[in-house]
Design an enzyme around this catalytic site. Sequence first.
Site: not given
Length: 318
Positions: A48, A277
């Site tokens: 991110k 994830s």
Amino acid sequence: MSKNIHKSISELVGNTPLLELVNYEKRHNLSASILGKLEYFNPTNSVKDRIAKGMIEDAEKNGSLKPGGSFVEVTSGNTGIALAALAASKGYHFKTYIQDFVSEERKQVIKAYGAELVNMSEVPEVKQKLDETGGDFMAAGFLLFDLLAQSGDLNVNQLANPANPASHYETTGEEIWRDTGGDVDVFVASVGTGGTLSGTGKYLRGKNKKIYIAAVEPVLEENDITGVHRFSDVDPSRVPPNLDKTIYDEAITVRAADAFKAAREVAKSDGILVGVSSGAALWAATQIAERPEFKGKSIAVILPDTGLRYLSTGLFAE
């Protein structure tokens, strides 16, 4: 002797390494190569950082974010962390609304960077939506985005901001192509906002029209894979605008238990400590690698963040 001294953490974003998971491959008797893109090498330890940099710089260029200004975002953790760090380095005030049940490490890190943190359930309308949808982050997130738009606050909006997939098109995709020398047959990524899959996939497809692209999502009845969200068999209004559903060849469904197992296994086989994830994406990549038609192929998979952010969750508990 020349100097190589950076002036901002934004200069450290990207150029993360690709690592072939050779011991994991041997353990599973795989005849395909799995290349993990280790995004925890970014400054705040997740993929991110790429979109945080891209969205902030885009807002600076278009004039919506001025020196000393402020902005908000809705997050399940990692985007909030990345934005908090970059906001601190650039002198901005940042406020984030975060999914309630993410790991405590995420919340502590955001606060450490000096950002303002609000649990999503503290907003009455959002609390009602969470109760109605069984805690669905996307449904609550879209509602919160609407509320923030009415407030007049600058919301960078990772779900719909085109700077999100553009950041991956300009960096992640180019890096994978460069570091493999163009020898990449399959690309696998989990879907949160859709930006990683869409931007990276678009770049790689532009280089190789035959590349096989797989999108990873949780099973319909589970919400236990932090940062990974269902995009099949859901109301279209709950699918992030940044997900290009024409870019992938297959959607692979992963159970939380399998994602946990893969993350635990690769830590012990290759010394790679990644989050749930990442485990989901790795499990999906493994399913592809086991298929006869992918024998000898090269599979690049995004491993989005560090496992250090999950120590309080029991991810690595036996």
